[in-house]
Structure formats: C-alpha cells, structure tokens
Design a protein around this motif. Sequence first.
Motif, PDB file in Angstrom:
ATOM      1  N   TYR A   1       0.850  -1.196   0.000  1.00 13.25           N
ATOM      2  CA  TYR A   1       0.000   0.000   0.000  1.00 13.25           C
ATOM      3  C   TYR A   1       0.883   1.243   0.000  1.00 13.25           C
ATOM      4  O   TYR A   1       2.011   1.206   0.515  1.00 13.25           O
ATOM      5  CB  TYR A   1      -0.892   0.020   1.257  1.00 13.25           C
ATOM      6  N   VAL A   2       0.352   2.331  -0.545  1.00 10.90           N
ATOM      7  CA  VAL A   2       1.048   3.618  -0.462  1.00 10.90           C
ATOM      8  C   VAL A   2       0.156   4.584   0.314  1.00 10.90           C
ATOM      9  O   VAL A   2      -1.047   4.702   0.027  1.00 10.90           O
ATOM     10  CB  VAL A   2       1.343   4.195  -1.859  1.00 10.90           C
ATOM     11  N   ILE A   3       0.752   5.243   1.317  1.00 12.57           N
ATOM     12  CA  ILE A   3       0.002   6.182   2.162  1.00 12.57           C
ATOM     13  C   ILE A   3       0.550   7.591   1.902  1.00 12.57           C
ATOM     14  O   ILE A   3       1.756   7.827   2.018  1.00 12.57           O
ATOM     15  CB  ILE A   3       0.171   5.837   3.659  1.00 12.57           C
ATOM     16  N   PHE A   4      -0.348   8.505   1.554  1.00 14.28           N
ATOM     17  CA  PHE A   4       0.061   9.863   1.189  1.00 14.28           C
ATOM     18  C   PHE A   4      -0.281  10.868   2.287  1.00 14.28           C
ATOM     19  O   PHE A   4      -1.380  10.858   2.850  1.00 14.28           O
ATOM     20  CB  PHE A   4      -0.674  10.310  -0.090  1.00 14.28           C
ATOM     21  N   ASP A   5       0.664  11.722   2.560  1.00 13.64           N
ATOM     22  CA  ASP A   5       0.430  12.947   3.346  1.00 13.64           C
ATOM     23  C   ASP A   5       1.548  13.889   2.914  1.00 13.64           C
ATOM     24  O   ASP A   5       2.005  13.780   1.769  1.00 13.64           O
ATOM     25  CB  ASP A   5       0.463  12.632   4.852  1.00 13.64           C
ATOM     26  N   GLY A   6       2.022  14.746   3.784  1.00 17.92           N
ATOM     27  CA  GLY A   6       3.166  15.576   3.400  1.00 17.92           C
ATOM     28  C   GLY A   6       4.323  14.691   2.959  1.00 17.92           C
ATOM     29  O   GLY A   6       5.046  14.993   2.013  1.00 17.92           O
ATOM     30  N   LYS A   7       4.497  13.598   3.669  1.00  9.82           N
ATOM     31  CA  LYS A   7       5.455  12.575   3.260  1.00  9.82           C
ATOM     32  C   LYS A   7       4.688  11.332   2.818  1.00  9.82           C
ATOM     33  O   LYS A   7       3.515  11.158   3.158  1.00  9.82           O
ATOM     34  CB  LYS A   7       6.416  12.264   4.399  1.00  9.82           C
ATOM     35  N   ILE A   8       5.382  10.477   2.085  1.00 10.48           N
ATOM     36  CA  ILE A   8       4.715   9.315   1.486  1.00 10.48           C
ATOM     37  C   ILE A   8       5.394   8.042   1.988  1.00 10.48           C
ATOM     38  O   ILE A   8       6.629   7.924   1.932  1.00 10.48           O
ATOM     39  CB  ILE A   8       4.813   9.380  -0.051  1.00 10.48           C
ATOM     40  N   ALA A   9       4.568   7.108   2.457  1.00 10.03           N
ATOM     41  CA  ALA A   9       5.103   5.828   2.947  1.00 10.03           C
ATOM     42  C   ALA A   9       4.570   4.682   2.098  1.00 10.03           C
ATOM     43  O   ALA A   9       3.379   4.639   1.778  1.00 10.03           O
ATOM     44  CB  ALA A   9       4.702   5.607   4.408  1.00 10.03           C
ATOM     45  N   VAL A  10       5.460   3.761   1.737  1.00 13.13           N
ATOM     46  CA  VAL A  10       5.065   2.532   1.056  1.00 13.13           C
ATOM     47  C   VAL A  10       5.126   1.406   2.089  1.00 13.13           C
ATOM     48  O   VAL A  10       6.107   1.297   2.829  1.00 13.13           O
ATOM     49  CB  VAL A  10       6.014   2.225  -0.133  1.00 13.13           C
ATOM     50  N   MET A  11       4.057   0.607   2.129  1.00 15.23           N
ATOM     51  CA  MET A  11       3.973  -0.471   3.116  1.00 15.23           C
ATOM     52  C   MET A  11       4.393  -1.787   2.468  1.00 15.23           C
ATOM     53  O   MET A  11       3.636  -2.363   1.680  1.00 15.23           O
ATOM     54  CB  MET A  11       2.542  -0.620   3.645  1.00 15.23           C
ATOM     55  N   ASP A  12       5.602  -2.247   2.752  1.00 15.19           N
ATOM     56  CA  ASP A  12       6.104  -3.566   2.348  1.00 15.19           C
ATOM     57  C   ASP A  12       6.296  -3.698   0.834  1.00 15.19           C
ATOM     58  O   ASP A  12       5.739  -2.932   0.045  1.00 15.19           O
ATOM     59  CB  ASP A  12       5.197  -4.690   2.871  1.00 15.19           C
ATOM     60  N   THR A  13       7.097  -4.694   0.457  1.00 15.21           N
ATOM     61  CA  THR A  13       7.304  -4.989  -0.955  1.00 15.21           C
ATOM     62  C   THR A  13       6.563  -6.302  -1.262  1.00 15.21           C
ATOM     63  O   THR A  13       5.628  -6.663  -0.539  1.00 15.21           O
ATOM     64  CB  THR A  13       8.810  -5.081  -1.320  1.00 15.21           C
ATOM     65  N   VAL A  14       6.967  -7.010  -2.308  1.00 12.61           N
ATOM     66  CA  VAL A  14       6.272  -8.249  -2.697  1.00 12.61           C
ATOM     67  C   VAL A  14       7.298  -9.335  -3.026  1.00 12.61           C
ATOM     68  O   VAL A  14       8.508  -9.099  -2.989  1.00 12.61           O
ATOM     69  CB  VAL A  14       5.338  -8.012  -3.917  1.00 12.61           C
ATOM     70  N   ASP A  15       6.807 -10.490  -3.386  1.00 12.08           N
ATOM     71  CA  ASP A  15       7.632 -11.642  -3.728  1.00 12.08           C
ATOM     72  C   ASP A  15       8.620 -11.333  -4.865  1.00 12.08           C
ATOM     73  O   ASP A  15       8.335 -10.500  -5.740  1.00 12.08           O
ATOM     74  CB  ASP A  15       6.688 -12.776  -4.148  1.00 12.08           C
ATOM     75  N   ALA A  16       9.730 -12.069  -4.867  1.00 14.77           N
ATOM     76  CA  ALA A  16      10.817 -11.798  -5.821  1.00 14.77           C
ATOM     77  C   ALA A  16      10.363 -11.824  -7.283  1.00 14.77           C
ATOM     78  O   ALA A  16      10.869 -11.066  -8.110  1.00 14.77           O
ATOM     79  CB  ALA A  16      11.930 -12.826  -5.624  1.00 14.77           C
ATOM     80  N   HIS A  17       9.386 -12.681  -7.605  1.00 12.20           N
ATOM     81  CA  HIS A  17       8.980 -12.840  -9.003  1.00 12.20           C
ATOM     82  C   HIS A  17       8.146 -11.675  -9.527  1.00 12.20           C
ATOM     83  O   HIS A  17       7.820 -11.632 -10.718  1.00 12.20           O
ATOM     84  CB  HIS A  17       8.166 -14.136  -9.167  1.00 12.20           C
ATOM     85  N   PHE A  18       7.746 -10.778  -8.649  1.00 13.31           N
ATOM     86  CA  PHE A  18       6.801  -9.732  -9.055  1.00 13.31           C
ATOM     87  C   PHE A  18       7.341  -8.317  -8.840  1.00 13.31           C
ATOM     88  O   PHE A  18       6.572  -7.367  -8.777  1.00 13.31           O
ATOM     89  CB  PHE A  18       5.469  -9.922  -8.304  1.00 13.31           C
ATOM     90  N   GLY A  19       8.671  -8.205  -8.755  1.00 14.16           N
ATOM     91  CA  GLY A  19       9.282  -6.901  -8.471  1.00 14.16           C
ATOM     92  C   GLY A  19       8.935  -5.847  -9.520  1.00 14.16           C
ATOM     93  O   GLY A  19       8.563  -4.715  -9.174  1.00 14.16           O
ATOM     94  N   ALA A  20       9.055  -6.205 -10.799  1.00 10.38           N
ATOM     95  CA  ALA A  20       8.834  -5.210 -11.857  1.00 10.38           C
ATOM     96  C   ALA A  20       7.380  -4.732 -11.843  1.00 10.38           C
ATOM     97  O   ALA A  20       7.107  -3.521 -11.945  1.00 10.38           O
ATOM     98  CB  ALA A  20       9.194  -5.811 -13.211  1.00 10.38           C
ATOM     99  N   GLU A  21       6.447  -5.685 -11.710  1.00 12.57           N
ATOM    100  CA  GLU A  21       5.014  -5.324 -11.697  1.00 12.57           C
ATOM    101  C   GLU A  21       4.701  -4.427 -10.496  1.00 12.57           C
ATOM    102  O   GLU A  21       3.989  -3.427 -10.616  1.00 12.57           O
ATOM    103  CB  GLU A  21       4.161  -6.603 -11.648  1.00 12.57           C
ATOM    104  N   TRP A  22       5.266  -4.788  -9.361  1.00 14.02           N
ATOM    105  CA  TRP A  22       5.009  -4.005  -8.146  1.00 14.02           C
ATOM    106  C   TRP A  22       5.587  -2.595  -8.249  1.00 14.02           C
ATOM    107  O   TRP A  22       4.917  -1.614  -7.917  1.00 14.02           O
ATOM    108  CB  TRP A  22       5.588  -4.745  -6.925  1.00 14.02           C
ATOM    109  N   LEU A  23       6.835  -2.492  -8.727  1.00 16.03           N
ATOM    110  CA  LEU A  23       7.448  -1.164  -8.854  1.00 16.03           C
ATOM    111  C   LEU A  23       6.647  -0.291  -9.824  1.00 16.03           C
ATOM    112  O   LEU A  23       6.514   0.922  -9.624  1.00 16.03           O
ATOM    113  CB  LEU A  23       8.902  -1.295  -9.320  1.00 16.03           C
TER     114      LEU A  23
END
Length: 385
Positions: A36-58
Amino acid sequence: MNEIAEDVVYVGVNDRQVDYFEGIYRVPNGVSYNSYVIFDGKIAVMDTVDAHFGAEWLQNVENALRGKKPDYLIVQHMEPDHSANVFAFCEAYPDAVVVGNAKTFVMLEEFFGKLPKHTLKVTDGQTLRLGDLRELKFVFAPMVHWPEVMFTYDGKSKILFTADAFGKFGALDCDEPWEDEARRYYIGIVGKYGAQVQAALKKISSLDVACVAPLHGPVIRETLGACMELYRKWSGYVPEDDGVMIAYTSVYGHTEAAVRLLKKMLHENGLRNVFLYDIIRCDRSLCVAEAFRHGKIVFATTTYNAGIFPAMGEFIDLLTERNFQNRTVGLIENGSWAPVAAKLMKAKLENCKNLAFAENSVKIRSNLNAESCAQLKALAAELSR
Ligand code: FEO
C-alpha cells in the motif's frame, strides 16, 4: 487507481503462478502479496512483494505516486514474500528511508548481506508523522508470524496494517469465502503461536480500527467483527462448532467402511455436522485446519510396520506441533494381527492440553464384525451426548 481509503492506495500483486505457498501449502487460487502507499506531506510505502513480481510491483508504485517520490518504505515483515524487493525499491528510490525494528534489520542483513543506505529503527509504540493529517503508530506483533513482525496503525483512516494477520490464501480476483482459506492459512502458518496472537489482539484492542489491511487477501471492513471473532477463537484454540471430524486412512476399504458406518450412526443420533476426511486424498493443510475447526475428532487408521499408518502419524504430528487442544477425541484402529495404532495415537496426543478421550474406542480385526459394530455404536452414542 485502487484507493482503499482517502490517500491510501493498494499497489500489491496477484500471484497465479505459485503452486505451493512456502513450498508446503497448495494454493490452487494463487495468493496475493499486498502493498500500500500512504500519502500525506510525506509518502510511505507499506512492504514490498515476492521476488517474481518486483517489476510489476514497482510499476504499480510508480503509477500510484504520479511523479512523486516516496519518503519511506515500511517493512512490517521480513519473510521474503514481502521483503524480496527491498533493495529493488532502494535502487528505484535511493533517497527513501527503510523503516523497521532492530530484528528487521538483523534479518535484512542476513538475507541480503547488506543494509539499506537510509534506515530508521523504530520501537514498539513509536509513531512516525507523515504530515498534518497522518501519524503512523507501530505495534509490534512478535511471532505473528516471525519475531520481527509489526503492525502499523493509521489513525486518520483507522486502518490497521496487520502484516500476515487476517490474511488468506487466494489471489484477490478469486471469488471464494474468506473464512475457509483464512483458516487454512492461519492454522498452517501461525497455529502454533496462539498465545502470541492473543497478545497482539489485546494490544490492538485499544485502537479504533475500522479496517484491516493484511499482506495477503482482501482488505477487511464490513466483516471485521466476524473476522476478529474467528481470530479470537483460532488463537484461543476454541472450536468454532460442535461438529465431528472423522479423519481416516484406509488401505483396502475396511476402515473406510467403518467410518462411513460411524457417520451414519451419528446422523441417526441427530448429529448433522459430521465430516469424513481421507487424509491421504484430501489436502493435508485443509485436514489440519478442519481439525481445529470442530469440537470433536475421530482418528481412524491401521497398524503399519508395528506403528501408526504413516500418513496418520504425520497428520497427528501436524496437529500437536500447532498446540492442538480443547477437543473430544475418538480412536478407531484396524489391525489384522497385533493392532497397536490406537495406543500409539493416544500416546502422541497425550501431551496435548485438555483433550478428552472417548471412553469407547473401536478395534477392528481386518473387517467389521458384530463386536466392532457394537463398539462403533457405543462410540457414536458417546460422541452424540
Ligand atoms: Fe506472508 Fe509470513 O509471510
């Protein structure tokens, strides 16, 4: 854009390629790795994903950001299905700060042999302000599922990000009820750690939670109360119902004939929730989850090599290593000579807390006869009380 609340965007992926989750659990409907991505003045991304899905996730992250740069990557859980792309993220966003706790960074270094350039180590209960509207609070939840796990609470949206907790098997685009695959997932991966799950539930009870956002499966909002109640039962080893699970193996069909007769007798006694599971042919993790679902369980198997038929021995071990307890247990054994399976099954189960063994057990000598049918009837009567 998949907004789960104002300025909170889902950026996870569905894995339909995986056959066995963690190499153990069959997942015919795949699994999702949520982020998940949380927006405010600063932006936080919550966790990444499995190795096989890096490009899709990014790509999902980039789409959600719409030209902005994230300030934080929060690592709630280090199991690689969520952490495999931490350094891919750091390469894409070199100024971002990776947020974790002391244990997170030990594991990061173990897995990757290095640490991110920018890190923020947080403690239990610490907060991180993103801007005027949002302050995230970290709630440590050790052993739900690994020791470094932490939940993250966003007071503005009242979303609790719960790492593996409240997750389920199944990609997000599959249409199936939450309970069955959430139960199989929960009992499989954290069934052993009921005390730690109860501690985490107690910690979050003071938070005003309107929505739970796990790392697998759907965001939970409308059904949150019911899901919480199931988590209380599962972590407290409390049966969901008074149904009877009959778990069996049968080499030539004689033991199967016995358990089918037992089911019929239980039906005649008025019990409707009676479920037969051939543990060789049914998914083993489903059988384990079902054993934790019902209040009564009958184990029926043969003596084999002067021991328990192997699949049944393994099944009981899967239960005991998950702290199986608080059930009524019936035993049926079949042996053409020197039957010992019932005695050995009981010995395996005797260290479990609060198991009530039925006084009436059943000994079949090769095939049912008048004596073993009478024993079945007595066991059925006892389980029907
Ligand atoms: Fe989904 Fe414990 O990782």
